[in-house]
Design a protein around this motif. Structure first.
Motif, PDB file in Angstrom:
ATOM      1  N   LEU A 108      -3.880   3.132  -2.864  1.00 18.25           N
ATOM      2  CA  LEU A 108      -3.950   1.791  -2.286  1.00 18.25           C
ATOM      3  C   LEU A 108      -5.169   1.674  -1.389  1.00 18.25           C
ATOM      4  CD1 LEU A 108      -2.697  -1.002  -1.627  1.00 18.25           C
ATOM      5  CD2 LEU A 108      -1.315   0.141   0.125  1.00 18.25           C
ATOM      6  N   THR A 109      -5.442   2.704  -0.601  1.00 23.45           N
ATOM      7  CA  THR A 109      -6.602   2.703   0.285  1.00 23.45           C
ATOM      8  C   THR A 109      -7.710   3.567  -0.323  1.00 23.45           C
ATOM      9  OG1 THR A 109      -5.746   4.586   1.539  1.00 23.45           O
ATOM     10  CG2 THR A 109      -5.158   2.393   2.319  1.00 23.45           C
ATOM     11  N   LYS A 127       2.615  -6.593   3.983  1.00 23.36           N
ATOM     12  CA  LYS A 127       1.782  -5.642   4.720  1.00 23.36           C
ATOM     13  C   LYS A 127       2.559  -4.349   4.975  1.00 23.36           C
ATOM     14  CE  LYS A 127      -1.498  -8.737   5.202  1.00 23.36           C
ATOM     15  NZ  LYS A 127      -1.800  -9.397   6.479  1.00 23.36           N
ATOM     16  N   ASN A 149      -2.905  -4.361   3.835  1.00 20.16           N
ATOM     17  CA  ASN A 149      -2.555  -5.382   2.858  1.00 20.16           C
ATOM     18  C   ASN A 149      -2.190  -4.683   1.550  1.00 20.16           C
ATOM     19  OD1 ASN A 149      -2.453  -7.505   1.025  1.00 20.16           O
ATOM     20  ND2 ASN A 149      -4.145  -8.608   1.990  1.00 20.16           N
ATOM     21  N   THR A 150      -0.956  -4.845   1.096  1.00 22.54           N
ATOM     22  CA  THR A 150      -0.522  -4.151  -0.115  1.00 22.54           C
ATOM     23  C   THR A 150      -1.082  -4.789  -1.388  1.00 22.54           C
ATOM     24  OG1 THR A 150       1.544  -5.427  -0.118  1.00 22.54           O
ATOM     25  CG2 THR A 150       1.582  -3.255   0.931  1.00 22.54           C
ATOM     26  N   ALA A 151      -1.709  -5.963  -1.242  1.00 21.06           N
ATOM     27  CA  ALA A 151      -2.382  -6.583  -2.384  1.00 21.06           C
ATOM     28  C   ALA A 151      -3.849  -6.156  -2.459  1.00 21.06           C
ATOM     29  CB  ALA A 151      -2.294  -8.109  -2.296  1.00 21.06           C
ATOM     30  N   ASN A 152      -4.378  -5.711  -1.326  1.00 21.09           N
ATOM     31  CA  ASN A 152      -5.771  -5.276  -1.244  1.00 21.09           C
ATOM     32  C   ASN A 152      -5.882  -4.212  -0.166  1.00 21.09           C
ATOM     33  OD1 ASN A 152      -8.512  -4.913  -1.059  1.00 21.09           O
ATOM     34  ND2 ASN A 152      -8.933  -6.928  -0.136  1.00 21.09           N
ATOM     35  N   GLY A 153      -5.854  -2.964  -0.573  1.00 22.61           N
ATOM     36  CA  GLY A 153      -5.818  -1.867   0.382  1.00 22.61           C
ATOM     37  C   GLY A 153      -7.046  -1.742   1.251  1.00 22.61           C
ATOM     38  N   GLU A 154      -8.136  -2.431   0.919  1.00 21.53           N
ATOM     39  CA  GLU A 154      -9.321  -2.391   1.778  1.00 21.53           C
ATOM     40  C   GLU A 154      -9.181  -3.339   2.964  1.00 21.53           C
ATOM     41  OE1 GLU A 154     -13.044  -2.679  -0.241  1.00 21.53           O
ATOM     42  OE2 GLU A 154     -12.361  -1.520  -1.969  1.00 21.53           O
ATOM     43  N   ASP A 155      -8.198  -4.207   2.897  1.00 24.16           N
ATOM     44  CA  ASP A 155      -7.934  -5.155   4.000  1.00 24.16           C
ATOM     45  C   ASP A 155      -6.958  -4.492   4.980  1.00 24.16           C
ATOM     46  OD1 ASP A 155      -7.419  -7.279   5.675  1.00 24.16           O
ATOM     47  OD2 ASP A 155      -6.187  -8.373   4.225  1.00 24.16           O
TER      48      ASP A 155
END
Length: 646
Positions: A108-109, A127, A149-155
């Motif tokens: 994810l990250t 989240k 953010n589980t939809a965008n791990g860079e967030d």
């Protein structure tokens, strides 16, 4: 029975059988009626695997994934299971991975200088909230609470910052309130922590922030443990404000604090790792809790609506209980006893029935080879009492001459703020079935006996613990239970420091073994990780202001006092106690002409996880004592290179 000297008995409990049949049972979770746990496998190089039990067994994370966090170096809280989703920290790349349903885990990250632990999922905002350790800059890592953010791990958004340490982020059922624990240097979490509460708000742009933070409880002299939200919206926690870790709750309306069951018992634990748990909420709104009294664990039900009823004990055959989790009418925990290895136990609270769903060892041992722990109390310095668990030698096939007394191995646990367990330890039975007696000491500073006992070590590390280990050995020798001329002491990490101090500053022991132990307190103060970098402020004194005390209590500076044999076992990638600590002591013993052995392990950190190294350390220590005490092992053990052995 065959007549043979102590130490020379043939035992069915071999190092090979221990490492091949044993696993480490880690953190437990329960979700949707399914039980999950993290399983450490020495035979796979120490790899940690998430397992699931739903009537059948499933391996959730396959090789090369290794579910382990190194936040604070000790880790814990390495995975979360919620509504069928699994989030976990992978050891090699430090990334958070996600597994949804039966899908394949994926990162994810992104890989970087971050470590993550102690996860909680906010379904409302999508989240993942957790503790992050940031080592991107030089100096100490920066610890924060972040939302991923589980939809965008860079967030990734920082929610809470400013304290030296954070733990136990916990969301209420609606996801709009967040509680957490924080603390500052030089405190350790069992010295003093703060419990905070805040509103959790998401903006129209998806930015998550905390608002209205307030201090609920705690401080520099009050330790808070395991905050949890009840289904009805009240915040519960454990505090040692009375001198004992007891349960409390706060009112959702006015935040007043109410004790639930004041007693001289410990409902809390020293937070060496994340994710520790001693209580949970059942489906009918009651509290299932575990607590410790006089070194023994208990399990009980507490009804928040009828506190005057007190604790309703649940009769179970386990003397050690930890890692408790609840869901509906089911509970799961680690349970062990003096004659049974630790197991993951699933308990039906409605029927009272239970089953072991995973056992730490499948080695089948005739009980006539098992030495059960005997709790003992013994006098120590300043008119005080110390505690320990005594294991006499036991092997149905052998006995020694009536005139012979067994050699004694005193075990000094790590921490030093930790405690021994009465659960069956094959590592201890390895010794007792060969004819050794073992004393596992809960010296002053250990947990399980209240804050006063825990605080005995403040300013006195290297004194109180050493006195208690030496006095425990003397107590048994004076009673004629062990041979006073064949006393050994062994310990790992902080227990290794106690061992080296006992061998340097006392004359009670003839030999000892240090497993990744400390010999130079100055080096530890200036060359260790953030979590423990100020631990010595309370155990020894401030550095460098009280440098002289550090020198006085460091065995490396007093090798002229040594007159006994020591073996050292050390991981070469240890960041908690770097290998130069052992190597300095080995060089000093070598130059003094004393028997010394040094066994370094490539690829090991703080503690040994690989099967071949666990075996080597166990057999090597036994072989070392055989040479020093002059008995012949019954096993064909790989010789240990011992320098200066006459």
């Amino acid at each position: 029975m065959t007549l043979a000297p102590y130490g020379s008995w043939k035992s069915p409990i071999s190092s090979d059988s221990i490492v091949s049949s044993s696993i480490r049972l880690g953190a437990i979770a329960i979700d949707g009626g399914n039980v999950y746990w993290n399983e450490g496998r020495p035979t796979e190089g120490g790899r940690n695997v998430i397992m699931r039990y739903d009537g059948d067994y499933s391996e959730i994370t396959s090789a090369p994934l290794n579910v382990r966090s190194l936040v604070h170096e000790y880790g814990g809280g390495e995975y979360l299971v919620k509504d069928g989703r699994i989030y976990f920290s992978n050891f090699s790349d430090r990334c958070i991975y996600r597994k949804i349903g039966e899908g394949t885990p994926s990162p994810l990250t992104v890989e970087g200088a971050y470590r993550y632990a102690d996860f909680v999922w906010n379904r409302s905002y999508g989240k993942l909230i957790c503790v992050r350790e940031d080592s991107t800059e030089t100096g100490e890592p920066i610890n924060t609470l972040v939302a991923v953010n589980t939809a965008n791990g860079e967030d990734i958004q920082v929610l809470v910052s400013g304290a030296d340490f954070y733990a136990s982020p916990r969301l209420n059922s609606t996801g709009d309130k967040l509680a957490w624990i924080s603390w500052q240097h030089p405190n350790m979490p069992w010295d003093g922590t703060e419990l905070w509460l805040a509103d959790l708000v998401e903006s129209n742009t998806g930015v998550l922030t905390i608002q209205n933070p307030q201090l609920v409880a705690g401080g520099k002299d009050e330790s808070i443990f395991q905050p949890e939200w009840s289904p009805d919206g009240n915040l519960y926690f454990v505090s040692d404000r009375t001198g004992w870790w007891n349960l409390y709750r706060t009112s959702a309306e006015d935040m007043t604090i109410q004790p639930l069951c004041l007693m001289e018992a410990e409902f809390g634990l020293p937070q060496w790792v994340f994710g520790m748990s001693t209580y949970g909420f059942t489906g009918d709104g009651k509290i299932l809790c575990s607590y410790t009294q006089q070194g023994k664990s208990h399990l009980a039900i507490l009804d928040p609506l009828h506190l005057d009823w007190g604790l309703q004990e649940i009769d179970l055959p386990f003397t050690s209980i930890s890692g408790l989790r609840c869901e509906g009418d089911r509970a799961v925990f680690h349970g062990g006893s003096p004659t049974e290895p630790t197991a993951i136990v699933l308990l039906n609270l409605t029927t009272g029935t239970w089953q072991k769903i995973r056992v730490a060892s499948d080695l089948q041992i005739d009980p006539h080879y098992i030495s059960a722990a005997q709790p003992i109390e013994f006098p120590t310095e300043n008119g005080k009492t110390a505690y320990g668990l005594f294991y006499p030698p036991k092997n149905k096939d052998f006995q020694a001459e009536a005139s012979e007394k067994p050699p004694l191995l005193v075990k000094s646990h790590g921490g030093p703020t930790a405690s021994t367990s009465g659960s069956l330890s094959l590592g201890i039975q390895y010794w007792t079935s060969r004819g050794f007696a073992v004393l596992d000491v809960n010296y002053g500073g250990s947990t399980g006996y209240g804050r006063e006992y825990r605080d005995r070590l403040k300013g006195n590390w290297g004194i109180v613990d050493v006195d208690d280990c030496a006095n425990g050995a003397k107590f048994l020798a004076d009673k004629g239970l062990v041979d006073g001329d064949r006393l050994a002491i062994s310990g790992g990490s902080a227990g290794g420091y106690t061992t080296l101090c006992a061998l340097t500053f006392r004359d009670a022991f003839k030999a000892g073994a240090s497993h990744y132990g400390i010999c130079d307190l100055e080096a530890l103060a200036t060359d260790t990780h953030k979590f423990e970098s100020r631990y010595l402020d309370s155990l020894i004194g401030k550095y460098p202001e009280q440098k002289e005390i550090y020198i006085q209590r460091s065995p490396i500076h007093f090798t002229e006092k040594l007159s006994c044999a020591i073996a050292f076992f050390q991981g070469l990638e240890d960041k908690v106690v770097p290998p130069n600590q052992a190597e300095m002591m080995v060089d000093a013993l070598r130059q003094k002409g004393l028997p010394v052995a040094y066994v370094p392990f490539e690829g090991e950190q703080h503690g040994f996880r690989k099967a071949e190294n666990i075996k080597r350390a166990l057999d090597g220590e036994f072989y070392f004592y055989a040479q020093i005490f002059g008995f012949a092992p019954a096993d064909d053990i790989e010789p240990l290179a011992i320098e200066n052995l006459l």
